[in-house]
Write an enzyme that holds these catalytic residues in place. Structure first.
Site, PDB file in Angstrom:
ATOM      1  N   GLU A 125       0.831  -1.216   0.000  1.00  0.00           N
ATOM      2  CA  GLU A 125       0.000   0.000   0.000  1.00  0.00           C
ATOM      3  C   GLU A 125       0.858   1.256   0.000  1.00  0.00           C
ATOM      4  O   GLU A 125       0.509   2.250  -0.622  1.00  0.00           O
ATOM      5  CB  GLU A 125      -0.956  -0.032   1.194  1.00  0.00           C
ATOM      6  CG  GLU A 125      -2.019  -1.117   1.035  1.00  0.00           C
ATOM      7  CD  GLU A 125      -2.849  -1.320   2.280  1.00  0.00           C
ATOM      8  OE1 GLU A 125      -2.285  -1.689   3.326  1.00  0.00           O
ATOM      9  OE2 GLU A 125      -4.069  -1.112   2.215  1.00  0.00           O
ATOM     10  N   GLU A 127      -3.587  -9.635   3.370  1.00  0.00           N
ATOM     11  CA  GLU A 127      -4.324  -9.411   4.616  1.00  0.00           C
ATOM     12  C   GLU A 127      -5.463 -10.418   4.808  1.00  0.00           C
ATOM     13  O   GLU A 127      -5.787 -10.783   5.923  1.00  0.00           O
ATOM     14  CB  GLU A 127      -4.878  -7.996   4.660  1.00  0.00           C
ATOM     15  CG  GLU A 127      -3.847  -6.906   4.880  1.00  0.00           C
ATOM     16  CD  GLU A 127      -3.183  -6.434   3.589  1.00  0.00           C
ATOM     17  OE1 GLU A 127      -3.197  -7.160   2.598  1.00  0.00           O
ATOM     18  OE2 GLU A 127      -2.648  -5.319   3.595  1.00  0.00           O
TER      19      GLU A 127
HETATM   20  N1  T1G Z   1       4.624  -7.859  11.429  1.00  0.00           N
HETATM   21  C1  T1G Z   1       5.408  -8.251  12.455  1.00  0.00           C
HETATM   22  N2  T1G Z   1       6.313  -9.256  12.382  1.00  0.00           N
HETATM   23  C2  T1G Z   1       6.422  -9.892  11.201  1.00  0.00           C
HETATM   24  C3  T1G Z   1       5.644  -9.540  10.081  1.00  0.00           C
HETATM   25  C4  T1G Z   1       4.713  -8.466  10.230  1.00  0.00           C
HETATM   26  N3  T1G Z   1       3.954  -8.058   9.228  1.00  0.00           N
HETATM   27  N4  T1G Z   1       5.987 -10.361   9.062  1.00  0.00           N
HETATM   28  C5  T1G Z   1       6.941 -11.175   9.536  1.00  0.00           C
HETATM   29  N5  T1G Z   1       7.200 -10.906  10.810  1.00  0.00           N
HETATM   30  C6  T1G Z   1       8.203 -11.560  11.654  1.00  0.00           C
HETATM   31  C7  T1G Z   1       7.883 -13.023  11.872  1.00  0.00           C
HETATM   32  O1  T1G Z   1       6.985 -13.160  12.963  1.00  0.00           O
HETATM   33  C8  T1G Z   1       9.245 -13.599  12.167  1.00  0.00           C
HETATM   34  O2  T1G Z   1       9.551 -13.237  13.503  1.00  0.00           O
HETATM   35  C9  T1G Z   1      10.170 -12.776  11.263  1.00  0.00           C
HETATM   36  O3  T1G Z   1       9.435 -11.568  10.948  1.00  0.00           O
HETATM   37  C10 T1G Z   1      10.523 -13.488   9.986  1.00  0.00           C
HETATM   38  O4  T1G Z   1       9.277 -13.883   9.389  1.00  0.00           O
HETATM   39  C11 T1G Z   1      -2.431  -1.997   7.003  1.00  0.00           C
HETATM   40  C12 T1G Z   1      -3.287  -4.320   8.082  1.00  0.00           C
HETATM   41  C13 T1G Z   1       7.433 -11.376   5.002  1.00  0.00           C
HETATM   42  C14 T1G Z   1       7.019 -13.393   3.562  1.00  0.00           C
HETATM   43  O5  T1G Z   1       0.750 -10.516   6.097  1.00  0.00           O
HETATM   44  O6  T1G Z   1       4.303 -13.285   5.000  1.00  0.00           O
HETATM   45  O7  T1G Z   1      -0.242  -4.844   6.464  1.00  0.00           O
HETATM   46  O8  T1G Z   1       9.786 -15.559  14.452  1.00  0.00           O
HETATM   47  O9  T1G Z   1       9.712 -16.347   9.619  1.00  0.00           O
HETATM   48  O10 T1G Z   1       9.642 -17.050   5.989  1.00  0.00           O
HETATM   49  O11 T1G Z   1      -3.366  -3.070   5.155  1.00  0.00           O
HETATM   50  O12 T1G Z   1       6.937 -13.124   7.251  1.00  0.00           O
HETATM   51  O13 T1G Z   1      11.815 -14.316  13.628  1.00  0.00           O
HETATM   52  O14 T1G Z   1      10.591 -13.562  15.707  1.00  0.00           O
HETATM   53  O15 T1G Z   1       7.810 -15.448   8.182  1.00  0.00           O
HETATM   54  O16 T1G Z   1      11.239 -15.193   5.270  1.00  0.00           O
HETATM   55  C15 T1G Z   1       0.340  -7.835   6.034  1.00  0.00           C
HETATM   56  C16 T1G Z   1       3.358 -11.382   6.809  1.00  0.00           C
HETATM   57  C17 T1G Z   1       0.219  -7.431   7.477  1.00  0.00           C
HETATM   58  C18 T1G Z   1       3.075 -10.423   5.671  1.00  0.00           C
HETATM   59  C19 T1G Z   1       8.831 -13.394   5.297  1.00  0.00           C
HETATM   60  N6  T1G Z   1       1.604  -8.479   5.806  1.00  0.00           N
HETATM   61  N7  T1G Z   1       4.711 -11.891   6.747  1.00  0.00           N
HETATM   62  O17 T1G Z   1       8.770 -14.800   5.400  1.00  0.00           O
HETATM   63  O18 T1G Z   1      10.211 -15.129   7.479  1.00  0.00           O
HETATM   64  S1  T1G Z   1      -1.332  -6.687   7.826  1.00  0.00           S
HETATM   65  C20 T1G Z   1       1.710  -9.822   5.886  1.00  0.00           C
HETATM   66  C21 T1G Z   1       5.054 -12.878   5.855  1.00  0.00           C
HETATM   67  C22 T1G Z   1      -1.262  -5.229   6.968  1.00  0.00           C
HETATM   68  C23 T1G Z   1      -2.326  -3.194   6.112  1.00  0.00           C
HETATM   69  C24 T1G Z   1      -2.540  -4.491   6.817  1.00  0.00           C
HETATM   70  C25 T1G Z   1       6.445 -13.423   5.982  1.00  0.00           C
HETATM   71  C26 T1G Z   1       7.406 -12.866   4.942  1.00  0.00           C
HETATM   72  P1  T1G Z   1      10.506 -14.229  14.389  1.00  0.00           P
HETATM   73  P2  T1G Z   1       9.180 -15.307   8.675  1.00  0.00           P
HETATM   74  P3  T1G Z   1      10.020 -15.628   5.981  1.00  0.00           P
END
Ligand code: T1G
Length: 676
Positions: free
Chosen positions: A107, A127
Site C-alpha cells: 500500500e 491481509e
Molecule cells: N509484522 C510483524 N512481524 C512480522 C511480520 C509483520 N507483518 N511479518 C513477519 N514478521 C516476523 C515473523 O513473525 C518472524 O519473527 C520474522 O518476521 C521473519 O518472518 C495496514 C493491516 C514477510 C514473507 O501478512 O508473509 O499490512 O519468528 O519467519 O519465511 O493493510 O513473514 O523471527 O521472531 O515469516 O522469510 C500484512 C506477513 C500485514 C506479511 C517473510 N503483511 N509476513 O517470510 O520469514 S497486515 C503480511 C510474511 C497489513 C495493512 C494491513 C512473511 C514474509 P521471528 P518469517 P520468511
C-alpha cells in the site's frame, strides 16, 4: 533516551532517498511510520529536492503493518496519514522494491507515484490470510491500476505476484537490475522528476466488472466458506468501481474495523505467529550447528514412503528408496512418477520437473544401499516388532551421525531408539497422509534425541515446506492423541441416538473439512481392525466384518456411488440399531450442541493434559497441529485458541455436565481467567 529512528535519508543530487532499516522485515511499526513521515516531509520542504525514492535495507521492502501492534493502543503516525501525505506530495516519489512488498508495504508502494522493482521481488495484499483486508487504501488503489478481476485475485485470495507479472499489469513501472536497485531507482527518479502531471493512483477510475465478481464468487465460494474476510475484500474492490475514491476509502475503513475487531482475524493472526513459534525449540540453542542432510533414505515405497520421498525430491534432495519386493518397489516408484506427471499436466509444476525429480530417486531392494544416507526414514508397517527389527539392522548399516527417523503415527519412539546403540540419533518424523500434500510434520522427540538432531529436522522441515511441531513420546503424540477422545465420544453418540450424518454435519458446519465418520471412510474403516470377522465388539467391527471398509469399498459408514458421493446407509442404520438394542441403551434426541460438547471439548481437555505432561511445548503448538494436520478452520484458531474464545468456564462446565474428568490445568485456567 529514544531509540534512533529506523529511517534515514540520503541525498543524491536533487533526489532524496528515504531508507528504512528495521529488521527482520521492515514492518511498518510506529517508529518506521514516524520516520517515513519525517523523511517525506524533509523532501517536500527542501526546494533543492526534485523527487524522492523510498527503499529498505535488509531482506525486503516493507512487508506490511507490524502485526505485533494489532490490538494494542495506537501510537505514532497512522499509516493512513503517512500514505495520504505521500500521495499528495507535489514532488514525485518512487518506490524501490525488493523482497516481499506485502500488505501495508504494498500500500505504501501504491501511494507512491512510480514503482520500480528487482526481478526477484513480489508484491501482494495477503491481509485476507490474517482475516483482514488491506486497510490503508489497497482495495481502492489496486483496482485502479490492475482492474477489478486481477484485484479480486490479489486481495480475496491474497497470493503475491512476481515483479514481472506486476510490470505486465501496470503495478510496477520498471523492472530494474537485481543488484542495482538503488542506483536504477535514482536514475529513474531523475528521468521523471520534472514530468507533470504527477500520476496519482487515486485520480484513476476503474470500470465495474460484475461478471468478474460473479465468476470469482463461483470459482472460490467453497474455499471461502465460513470466512468473513474474503467477502469483505470483494465488497471493497466492488466499491472501488462504484464510489469516488474518498467514499471508497471510508467504506474500506468501516469494513477493516469490522474484521479487525472480530474473532476470526484474532484467530488467524494467532496462527500466523503460532506457526513461527512452533519452529522454535525452547531448550535448544537456535545457533546449534545442524547435521548435513544431502541424501535421504526412505524405507517402504507404499503410499507413505512414496509421499515422504516426494517431499525431498521436490526440494532437490536425492532419495534412496527401499522395498523388500521388486514388484512393490516398481509400484511405489511408479506412483511417485504418476503423481509428478499429474501435477505437471495441471501446470502446478514445470514440465521438466517430473524427470528432474525422478532422476534423484534411486530404488533398491537392499538396506545396505542406505549406508551413505544422512537421514533414514522408515515408513513400514505400524508394528513395534517390525520397527525394532528394522532399527536394529539400520544401527549396523547407517553411517555414524546419520539421523534415524520413524514415521510411526503413535508408537513409542523411545522403545524403538532403545534397540540401537545411538538413541541420540533417533527421532520420530510423523508425516500426515498424503505425505506429499499435508503440511504438518510432527517431530517426535525421544528421551535421548540429541538437540542437533531436533534442530536439523526442524530446519529440514522448513526446506521441504512443512510446518513442524515438536511432540513428546506418548500414544498418538499430539494430533492423534486428541483425535482419540473425539472418536470414542462420536461412537458413543451413535449408540445413544445420533446418526453418522448428524455428527459429521455438526463438524462440517463447525468448519472441519469432514466429520469423524467421513474421515473414517476416507482413511479406511479397517485401519487398526483386528481382522477377525467373528469378533464383533463395536459398530466399527460390524462394518469391517461385512467388508464395509469405507470409500475404497464404496461402503463404510456411508454408501458411495461410483463417483464416491456419500449417502446415508440403511444397512448402517440397522447395524447401529441392533447394537443399541442389544446394549439396552435408550434412543434419544441428541442436540447439535451436545455433539460439540462431547466431541470437541474432550479434545481441548486432552490438549490440556498433553501440556501438563510436557508432550507439547505450548498450547499454540497444539493449534498448529490441528490447523495443518486435520484442517481445523483457521478462522477459529485451533482447538486451544477456540476454547479461549468459547470461554474456558463454559468448556469446563460442558465437560463436567457430561461426566468427563477435567484436566487440572484447564480447571485452574478457567477459574483464574488465565490462558492454557
Ligand atoms: N509484522 C510483524 N512481524 C512480522 C511480520 C509483520 N507483518 N511479518 C513477519 N514478521 C516476523 C515473523 O513473525 C518472524 O519473527 C520474522 O518476521 C521473519 O518472518 C495496514 C493491516 C514477510 C514473507 O501478512 O508473509 O499490512 O519468528 O519467519 O519465511 O493493510 O513473514 O523471527 O521472531 O515469516 O522469510 C500484512 C506477513 C500485514 C506479511 C517473510 N503483511 N509476513 O517470510 O520469514 S497486515 C503480511 C510474511 C497489513 C495493512 C494491513 C512473511 C514474509 P521471528 P518469517 P520468511
Amino acid at each position: 533516551m529514544t531509540a534512533p529512528s529506523p529511517i534515514r535519508t540520503e541525498r543524491h543530487g536533487e533526489i532524496l532517498v528515504i531508507i528504512s532499516d528495521s529488521p527482520p522485515v521492515n514492518a511498518l511499526g510506529a517508529a518506521v511510520r514516524d520516520g517515513l513521515e519525517a523523511g517525506v516531509k524533509e523532501g517536500v520542504a527542501d526546494a533543492s529536492i526534485k523527487a524522492m525514492v523510498i527503499r529498505c535495507d535488509g531482506r525486503t521492502f516493507f512487508a506490511g503493518a507490524d502485526i505485533t501492534e494489532f490490538g494494542k493502543p495506537p501510537k505514532g503516525a497512522s499509516l493512513h496519514e503517512v500514505i495520504d501525505m505521500m500521495d499528495a506530495s507535489d514532488k514525485p516519489i518512487v518506490a524501490a522494491i525488493h523482497g516481499t512488498a506485502l500488505g501495508g508495504g504494498c500500500e505504501v508502494a501504491l501511494a507512491c507515484h512510480y514503482r520500480v522493482a528487482v526481478p526477484s521481488a513480489v508484491m501482494g495484499l495477503p491481509e485476507v490470510k490474517l482475516g483482514l483486508l488491506p486497510g490503508a487504501g489497497g482495495t481502492q488503489r489496486l483496482p485502479r491500476i490492475v482492474g477489478v478481476k486481477a484485484a479480486l485475485e490479489m486481495v480475496a485470495i491474497g497470493d503475491p505476484i512476481p515483479a514481472k507479472k506486476a510490470a505486465e499489469v501496470g503495478l510496477v513501472d520498471k523492472v530494474v537490475g537485481e543488484g542495482s536497485l538503488e542506483a536504477d531507482a535514482i536514475a529513474f527518479a531523475k528521468e521523471i522528476a520534472g514530468k507533470r502531471p504527477i500520476p496519482r493512483v487515486r485520480d484513476k477510475t476503474v470500470d465495474p466488472d460484475p461478471e468478474a465478481v460473479e465468476a470469482f464468487r463461483k470459482a472460490h465460494g467453497r474455499k471461502m466458506r465460513g470466512f468473513d474476510a474474503p467477502a469483505a475484500n470483494i465488497a471493497c474492490v466492488v466499491a472501488a468501481s462504484e464510489k469516488p475514491f474518498d467514499e471508497g476509502m471510508k467504506f474500506e475503513r468501516e469494513q477493516f474495523m469490522k474484521l479487525m475487531t472480530g474473532t476470526q482475524s484474532a484467530a488467524q493472526r494467532h496462527i500466523f505467529f503460532a506457526e513461527r513459534q512452533a519452529a522454535k525449540i525452547d531448550d535448544v540453542d537456535p545457533k546449534t550447528p545442524l547435521r548435513p542432510v544431502n541424501k535421504v533414505g526412505v524405507i517402504g515405497a507404499g503410499t507413505m514412503g512414496g509421499g515422504i520421498s516426494m517431499n525431498f525430491l521436490s526440494a532437490g534432495i536425492p532419495v534412496t528408496i527401499v522395498e523388500m519386493q521388486q514388484e512393490a518397489l516398481d509400484r511405489g516408484t511408479g506412483v511417485v512418477r504418476k503423481n509428478y506427471e499429474a501435477s505437471a499436466a495441471k501446470g502446478r509444476i514445470k514440465p521438466d520437473a517430473p524427470e528432474k525429480a525422478m532422476a534423484l530417486l534411486t530404488p533398491t531392494l537392499s538396506l545396505d544401499d542406505l549406508a551413505d544416507c544422512d537421514l533414514i526414514i522408515e515408513a513400514v508397517y505400524e508394528n513395534m516388532d517390525v520397527k525394532k527389527e528394522l532399527f536394529t539392522k539400520l544401527d549396523a548399516i547407517a553411517r555414524p551421525g546419520a539421523i534415524l527417523a520413524s514415521n510411526t503415527s503413535y508408537l513409542n519412539v523411545d522403545e524403538i531408539a532403545a534397540v540401537t546403540k545411538r538413541p541420540e540419533d533417533v527421532v520420530g518424523m510423523h508425516f500426515f497422509s498424503p505425505a506429499n500434500v499435508m503440511k504438518l510434520l510432527e517431530v517426535v522427540r525421544g528421551e535421548k534425541t540429541a538437540g542437533d538432531v531436533l534442530a536439523t529436522v526442524m530446519a529440514l522441515a522448513k526446506k521441504i515446506r512443512k510446518v513442524a511441531v515438536v511432540a513428546g513420546v506418548c500414544h498418538g503424540f499430539i494430533g492423534n492423541r486428541m483425535l482419540s477422545p473425539r472418536q470414542i465420544e462420536a461412537n458413543k453418540l451413535l449408540m445413544e441416538g445420533a446418526t453418522p450424518e448428524q455428527i459429521d454435519r455438526v463438524h462440517v458446519e463447525f468448519g472441519m473439512p469432514m466429520g469423524p465418520f467421513q474421515m473414517s471412510d476416507l482413511a479406511g474403516v479397517d485401519i487398526g481392525w483386528h481382522r477377525d470377522p467373528t469378533r464383533i465388539e463395536s459398530i466399527r467391527d460390524a462394518l469391517a466384518a461385512e467388508g464395509r471398509w469405507g470409500q475404497k469399498k464404496n461402503a463404510g459408514f456411508y454408501d458411495y456411488d461410483e463417483k464416491r458421493n456419500p449417502t446415508p446407509s440403511p444397512r448402517v442404520a440397522e447395524i447401529i440399531e441392533d447394537f443399541r438394542s442389544r446394549s439396552n441403551l435408550p434412543k434419544r434426541e441428541i442436540t447439535d450442541e451436545e455433539i460439540v460438547e462431547r466431541t470437541l471439548y474432550p479434545m481441548v481437555n486432552e490438549g490440556a493434559l498433553i501440556l501438563e505432561e510436557g508432550k507439547a511445548q505450548r498450547a499454540s503448538d497444539i493449534d498448529v497441529v490441528w490447523i495443518y494436520g486435520y484442517g481445523w478452520p483457521v478462522y477459529r484458531g485451533g482447538p486451544m485458541f477456540w476454547a479461549q474464545t468459547e470461554g474456558l468456564p463454559k468448556v469446563v462446565a460442558g465437560l463436567e455436565k457430561h461426566g468427563f474428568k477435567v484436566a487440572e490445568s484447564l480447571k485452574a485456567a478457567a477459574e483464574s481467567g488465565g490462558k492454557l
